[in-house]
Enzyme design. Structure first.
Site, PDB file in Angstrom:
ATOM      1  N   LYS A  76      82.461 -32.754 -76.263  1.00 53.52           N
ATOM      2  CA  LYS A  76      82.496 -31.486 -76.999  1.00 53.52           C
ATOM      3  C   LYS A  76      82.211 -30.290 -76.086  1.00 53.52           C
ATOM      4  O   LYS A  76      82.899 -29.276 -76.153  1.00 53.52           O
ATOM      5  CB  LYS A  76      81.493 -31.537 -78.160  1.00 53.52           C
ATOM      6  CG  LYS A  76      81.485 -30.304 -79.039  1.00 53.52           C
ATOM      7  CD  LYS A  76      80.909 -30.564 -80.407  1.00 53.52           C
ATOM      8  CE  LYS A  76      79.605 -31.302 -80.368  1.00 53.52           C
ATOM      9  NZ  LYS A  76      78.534 -30.582 -79.658  1.00 53.52           N
ATOM     10  N   THR A  81      82.663 -30.219 -72.890  1.00 54.54           N
ATOM     11  CA  THR A  81      83.806 -30.136 -71.972  1.00 54.54           C
ATOM     12  C   THR A  81      84.938 -29.342 -72.614  1.00 54.54           C
ATOM     13  O   THR A  81      85.539 -28.458 -71.987  1.00 54.54           O
ATOM     14  CB  THR A  81      84.291 -31.558 -71.600  1.00 54.54           C
ATOM     15  OG1 THR A  81      83.192 -32.277 -71.033  1.00 54.54           O
ATOM     16  CG2 THR A  81      85.442 -31.523 -70.615  1.00 54.54           C
ATOM     17  N   ARG A 112      74.347 -24.042 -75.436  1.00 53.79           N
ATOM     18  CA  ARG A 112      72.921 -24.394 -75.400  1.00 53.79           C
ATOM     19  C   ARG A 112      72.539 -24.863 -73.996  1.00 53.79           C
ATOM     20  O   ARG A 112      73.389 -25.290 -73.227  1.00 53.79           O
ATOM     21  CB  ARG A 112      72.627 -25.532 -76.385  1.00 53.79           C
ATOM     22  CG  ARG A 112      72.758 -25.141 -77.831  1.00 53.79           C
ATOM     23  CD  ARG A 112      72.530 -26.336 -78.751  1.00 53.79           C
ATOM     24  NE  ARG A 112      73.513 -27.381 -78.549  1.00 53.79           N
ATOM     25  CZ  ARG A 112      73.402 -28.617 -79.020  1.00 53.79           C
ATOM     26  NH1 ARG A 112      72.330 -28.973 -79.703  1.00 53.79           N
ATOM     27  NH2 ARG A 112      74.340 -29.511 -78.818  1.00 53.79           N
ATOM     28  N   LYS A 141      71.899 -39.595 -72.045  1.00 53.42           N
ATOM     29  CA  LYS A 141      73.027 -38.674 -71.990  1.00 53.42           C
ATOM     30  C   LYS A 141      73.452 -38.286 -70.576  1.00 53.42           C
ATOM     31  O   LYS A 141      74.621 -38.035 -70.316  1.00 53.42           O
ATOM     32  CB  LYS A 141      72.649 -37.406 -72.784  1.00 53.42           C
ATOM     33  CG  LYS A 141      73.837 -36.601 -73.223  1.00 53.42           C
ATOM     34  CD  LYS A 141      73.401 -35.551 -74.234  1.00 53.42           C
ATOM     35  CE  LYS A 141      74.585 -34.725 -74.689  1.00 53.42           C
ATOM     36  NZ  LYS A 141      74.210 -33.705 -75.642  1.00 53.42           N
ATOM     37  N   ALA A 143      70.611 -30.950 -82.824  1.00 50.60           N
ATOM     38  CA  ALA A 143      71.269 -30.772 -84.127  1.00 50.60           C
ATOM     39  C   ALA A 143      70.941 -31.876 -85.117  1.00 50.60           C
ATOM     40  O   ALA A 143      71.215 -31.726 -86.302  1.00 50.60           O
ATOM     41  CB  ALA A 143      72.777 -30.690 -83.938  1.00 50.60           C
ATOM     42  N   PHE A 146      76.677 -32.127 -82.271  1.00 49.12           N
ATOM     43  CA  PHE A 146      77.166 -33.281 -83.034  1.00 49.12           C
ATOM     44  C   PHE A 146      78.324 -32.904 -83.964  1.00 49.12           C
ATOM     45  O   PHE A 146      79.103 -32.009 -83.643  1.00 49.12           O
ATOM     46  CB  PHE A 146      76.018 -33.981 -83.766  1.00 49.12           C
ATOM     47  CG  PHE A 146      74.939 -34.484 -82.853  1.00 49.12           C
ATOM     48  CD1 PHE A 146      75.252 -35.279 -81.753  1.00 49.12           C
ATOM     49  CD2 PHE A 146      73.598 -34.167 -83.053  1.00 49.12           C
ATOM     50  CE1 PHE A 146      74.264 -35.742 -80.889  1.00 49.12           C
ATOM     51  CE2 PHE A 146      72.607 -34.623 -82.199  1.00 49.12           C
ATOM     52  CZ  PHE A 146      72.945 -35.417 -81.118  1.00 49.12           C
ATOM     53  N   PHE A 180      91.747 -39.223 -73.007  1.00 44.76           N
ATOM     54  CA  PHE A 180      91.085 -40.149 -72.085  1.00 44.76           C
ATOM     55  C   PHE A 180      92.140 -41.074 -71.472  1.00 44.76           C
ATOM     56  O   PHE A 180      93.204 -41.299 -72.064  1.00 44.76           O
ATOM     57  CB  PHE A 180      89.998 -40.959 -72.806  1.00 44.76           C
ATOM     58  CG  PHE A 180      88.720 -40.196 -73.011  1.00 44.76           C
ATOM     59  CD1 PHE A 180      87.642 -40.377 -72.163  1.00 44.76           C
ATOM     60  CD2 PHE A 180      88.594 -39.269 -74.044  1.00 44.76           C
ATOM     61  CE1 PHE A 180      86.461 -39.664 -72.342  1.00 44.76           C
ATOM     62  CE2 PHE A 180      87.420 -38.549 -74.231  1.00 44.76           C
ATOM     63  CZ  PHE A 180      86.351 -38.754 -73.372  1.00 44.76           C
ATOM     64  N   TRP A 193      89.416 -31.934 -69.180  1.00 43.31           N
ATOM     65  CA  TRP A 193      88.583 -32.708 -68.237  1.00 43.31           C
ATOM     66  C   TRP A 193      89.346 -32.885 -66.925  1.00 43.31           C
ATOM     67  O   TRP A 193      88.798 -32.700 -65.845  1.00 43.31           O
ATOM     68  CB  TRP A 193      88.226 -34.075 -68.835  1.00 43.31           C
ATOM     69  CG  TRP A 193      87.266 -34.859 -67.986  1.00 43.31           C
ATOM     70  CD1 TRP A 193      85.904 -34.833 -68.051  1.00 43.31           C
ATOM     71  CD2 TRP A 193      87.589 -35.780 -66.930  1.00 43.31           C
ATOM     72  NE1 TRP A 193      85.359 -35.673 -67.098  1.00 43.31           N
ATOM     73  CE2 TRP A 193      86.375 -36.267 -66.399  1.00 43.31           C
ATOM     74  CE3 TRP A 193      88.792 -36.235 -66.374  1.00 43.31           C
ATOM     75  CZ2 TRP A 193      86.324 -37.180 -65.346  1.00 43.31           C
ATOM     76  CZ3 TRP A 193      88.745 -37.148 -65.321  1.00 43.31           C
ATOM     77  CH2 TRP A 193      87.511 -37.612 -64.819  1.00 43.31           C
TER      78      TRP A 193
END
Length: 555
Positions: A71, A73, A94, A105, A273, A301, A381, A409
C-alpha cells in the site's frame, strides 16, 4: 524485474538537497528547519499558502494478508506518477514504528522504485518525533505516580488509573507490570502496563491537532483515571498540559523528505490502524493541501479500518473530504482470501482469485457507502498470470469498477501513470460524500452501524464490562465522540482466520476506552493487543550495520 533489495535500490538513488525539494514545493527558506542534508522540519506558521486547498486522494486496501500488498509502495508510486503527468503533487505518509520494523514488517517507506528517502533514517529514529511522544507519555505517568506519592490531593484511585506507559518496541513482557515496589521512598505500589508508542493517546492527539495550542488543549482533556467515587481525573487536574506540550513543540512540526523521483513528501505521526486511527497528521495533510494541487495520503490496513477512521475521525475533525479513494489489491491477496495457503501463492489459480474477489468487492462497496468512487490499483507481482489478471478485469467491467494494473515497484512513477489518469478522472467528478454515522447517535448505535455496514456483521454483543462503560461514558458526557474500532486487520470479523467476505457473524465488544483528549472512543474486539509481541524469527535477525555505519537488512 530487479533482484536488488529495497535498501540496495534506495542506496543507489541520488538524493537532492532538501532545500531543492522545499523550493519545488513552494516552502520558503525561513520555514525550513534542516536535519542534515536530506531531511527537515517545517515551521507551518512561516509557509506562504497558494490560497486554494489541494484535492485529497486517499490510498487504502483490501483486507491485508501476511503476503503483503504494497500500500505504501502504491501511495508513493502514485504521487510520482502524478508528477509524470505534470500535476503539482505532494505525498503525506505516516512514520514507521520501530516495533514492527524489528518484528515482522521490516521498514515501511514503500518498496522497489517507489520509495521515500532517506529510508534508513525514516525507518529508524527519523527526526525524533516518536521519542518525543514516548517521553511526553511517560512523563505523564511519572507525574501521576508522583502526585499519588506526594499525598494524592486529587484522590486518584490507584486501582483505576487508565494511563499506561509506552515503548516503541514490541515487548510482550511489559504488557502487565507492577510499579512502586521497594518501600515508602519508592512510591506507591500499583499495577501498570506498557502499550506500544503508536497506541499512545498522545500519538493520536498529535495527529489530530491543528496547531500547538490545539495540541495543549487536547492534552489537558486526557482522562488519566478515576477518583474513588468514579469521577474522571484529567491532565488539566494535574496541571501538566503545558509541560507535555512543551516536550512536543518540535514533534508537532511535519517532516519534509523526498521520493526516489524527487516528489516532496511529508511524513508525520504514525498511529496503528488496528488499535488507533491509522492516519498521518492533520497538520501534514493540510500543509500539503496548502502547497500542492493534489495530495496523495494513506490510511492503515483495509477500508474497514484505516479508511473508515480516516473519514469518520480525521477528515471530520479537519473538515475536508477525500476526492478519490484508491483501493490497493494484489492477485496474491485475492488467492489467500480465496482459500489458498501463503506457501502456494506462486501457482496459477484463477478459481481462487475469483473466490477472493468477494473480499475486494466488499471494500469497493464500503468506499461507495461514503459517496466516493474507488479506483482499484492492482499491484503487480512477478508470479501473477494473464489469466488471473483477466479474471479481475472481467469482474471490474461487470461491476463498473475503475481498475488499473500498477507496476510502480518495478518501474517507479512510470508504472503508475495509468492509475494516476484514472484517479484524476474521479477527482474531477462531483462526489456525494457523507460520513457513516452522525456524532449525535448513541455510542452503541455508532458501533453497530460500523459492524453492520462496513464489516458485514449481523449483531454486536457487549460484555457486561462494556455495558457498564457505555452507561458511564454517557453519564460523563462522552457519547458524542466518534468510534475508533480496535480489530484484527486480517478479517472483516473479529476472528483473523475468517478470510474472504464473512457475513452473519457477531462481533463482541469486550471493553471500551475513552480517549477524551484525542476525542474518540476505542472499542476493543477479539484478542487485539495494544502491545504486540515479537515473532519467533524477528526481522531484527537479518539486520546489521557496515563499517561505515550503513544499515543492512532494512527492507
Amino acid at each position: 524485474m530487479s533482484h536488488l533489495s529495497d535498501l540496495e535500490i534506495a542506496n543507489q538513488a541520488t538524493l537532492k538537497p532538501i532545500k531543492e525539494i522545499a523550493d519545488k514545493a513552494g516552502i520558503a527558506e525561513e520555514a525550513l528547519e534542516q536535519y542534515g542534508h536530506y531531511k527537515a522540519k517545517i515551521d507551518i506558521s512561516k509557509i506562504q499558502t497558494k490560497g486554494k486547498k489541494g484535492k485529497v486522494v486517499l490510498v487504502t486496501a483490501m483486507s491485508p494478508t501476511p503476503a503483503g500488498e504494497g500500500k505504501s509502495t502504491v501511495t508513493v508510486g502514485l504521487a510520482d506518477a502524478f508528477q509524470h503527468i505534470d500535476q503539482n503533487v505532494m505525498v503525506a505518509l505516516r512514520e514507521p514504528a520501530l516495533g514492527p520494523t524489528f518484528g515482522i514488517k521490516g521498514g515501511a517507506t514503500g518498496g522497489g522504485y517507489a520509495q521515500v528517502l532517506p529510508m534508513e533514517d525514516i525507518n529508524l529514529h527519523f527526526n525524533g518525533d516518536f521519542h518525543a511522544i514516548t517521553t511526553a507519555n511517560n512523563a505523564l505517568s511519572a507525574f501521576i505516580d508522583n502526585h499519588i506519592h506526594q499525598g494524592n490531593a486529587l484522590g486518584i484511585d490507584q486501582r483505576r488509573i487508565e494511563w499506561k506507559r509506552v515503548l516503541d518496541m514490541n515487548d510482550r513482557a511489559l504488557r502487565q507490570v507492577v510499579v512502586g515496589l521497594g518501600g515508602p521512598t519508592q512510591g506507591v505500589p500499583r499495577e501498570d502496563g506498557f502499550n506500544i508508542t503508536v497506541a499512545s493517546e498522545i500519538m493520536a492527539i498529535l495527529c489530530l491537532s491543528t496547531d500547538i495550542m490545539d495540541l495543549k488543549a487536547s492534552i489537558a482533556k486526557i482522562t488519566i483515571g478515576y477518583t474513588r467515587d468514579r469521577q474522571p481525573v484529567t491532565v488539566k487536574d494535574l496541571g501538566v498540559e503545558g509541560a507535555l506540550a512543551m516536550i512536543l513543540k518540535d514533534a508537532i512540526k511535519p517532516n519534509l523528505v523526498q521520493t526516489m523521483e524527487g516528489t516532496p513528501a511529508l511524513i508525520h505521526g504514525g498511529p496503528f490502524a488496528n488499535i488507533a486511527h491509522g492516519c498521518n497528521s492533520i497538520i501534514a495533510t493540510e500543509t500539503a493541501r496548502d502547497l500542492a494541487d493534489i495530495v496523495v495520503t494513506e490510511a492503515g490496513f483495509g477500508s474497514d479500518l484505516g479508511a473508515e477512521k480516516f473519514i469518520d475521525i480525521k477528515a471530520r475533525k479537519a473538515d475536508f473530504e477525500p476526492d478519490a479513494v484508491v483501493l490497493v489489491a494484489t492477485i496474491r491477496a485475492l488467492k489467500m482470501h480465496g482459500g489458498i495457503a501463503k506457501d502456494n501463492l506462486k501457482e496459477e489459480n484463477v478459481e481462487a482469485v475469483k473466490a477472493g474477489i468477494a473480499n475486494l468487492d466488499r471494500h469497493v462497496n464500503n468506499i461507495r457507502k461514503f459517496g466516493v468512487e474507488p479506483v482499484i490499483a492492482l499491484n503487480a507481482f512477478i508470479h501473477d498470470t494473464d489469466a488471473e489478471f483477466e479474471a479481475v478485469q472481467q469482474w471490474a467491467k461487470e461491476n463498473n469498477v475503475h481498475l488499473s494494473l500498477t507496476e510502480v515497484w518495478e518501474k517507479g512513477g512510470a508504472g503508475g501513470v495509468d492509475l494516476a489518469k484514472k484517479v484524476l478522472e474521479v477527482v474531477e467528478q462531483p462526489q456525494t460524500f457523507k460520513h457513516l454515522y452522525e456524532l449525535e447517535q448513541p455510542l452503541e448505535e455508532k458501533i453497530e452501524t460500523i459492524v453492520k455496514e462496513i464489516y458485514g456483521g449481523s449483531k454486536v454483543t457487549f460484555t457486561s464490562k462494556a455495558q457498564k462503560q457505555l452507561k458511564q461514558f454517557k453519564d460523563n458526557g462522552w457519547d458524542h465522540f466518534p468510534i475508533c474500532m480496535a480489530k484484527t486487520q486480517y478479517s472483516f470479523s473479529d476472528d483473523q482466520t475468517k478470510l474472504g467476505a464473512p457475513s452473519d457473524f457477531e462481533i463482541t465488544i469486550r471493553e471500551l476506552e475513552a480517549k477524551t483528549g484525542a476525542g474518540f472512543i476505542v472499542a476493543l474486539t477479539g484478542a487485539i493487543m495494544t502491545m504486540p509481541g515479537l515473532p519467533k524469527q524477528p526481522a531484527a535477525l537479518k539486520m546489521d550495520v557496515t563499517e561505515d555505519g550503513h544499515a543492512i537488512g532494512l527492507f
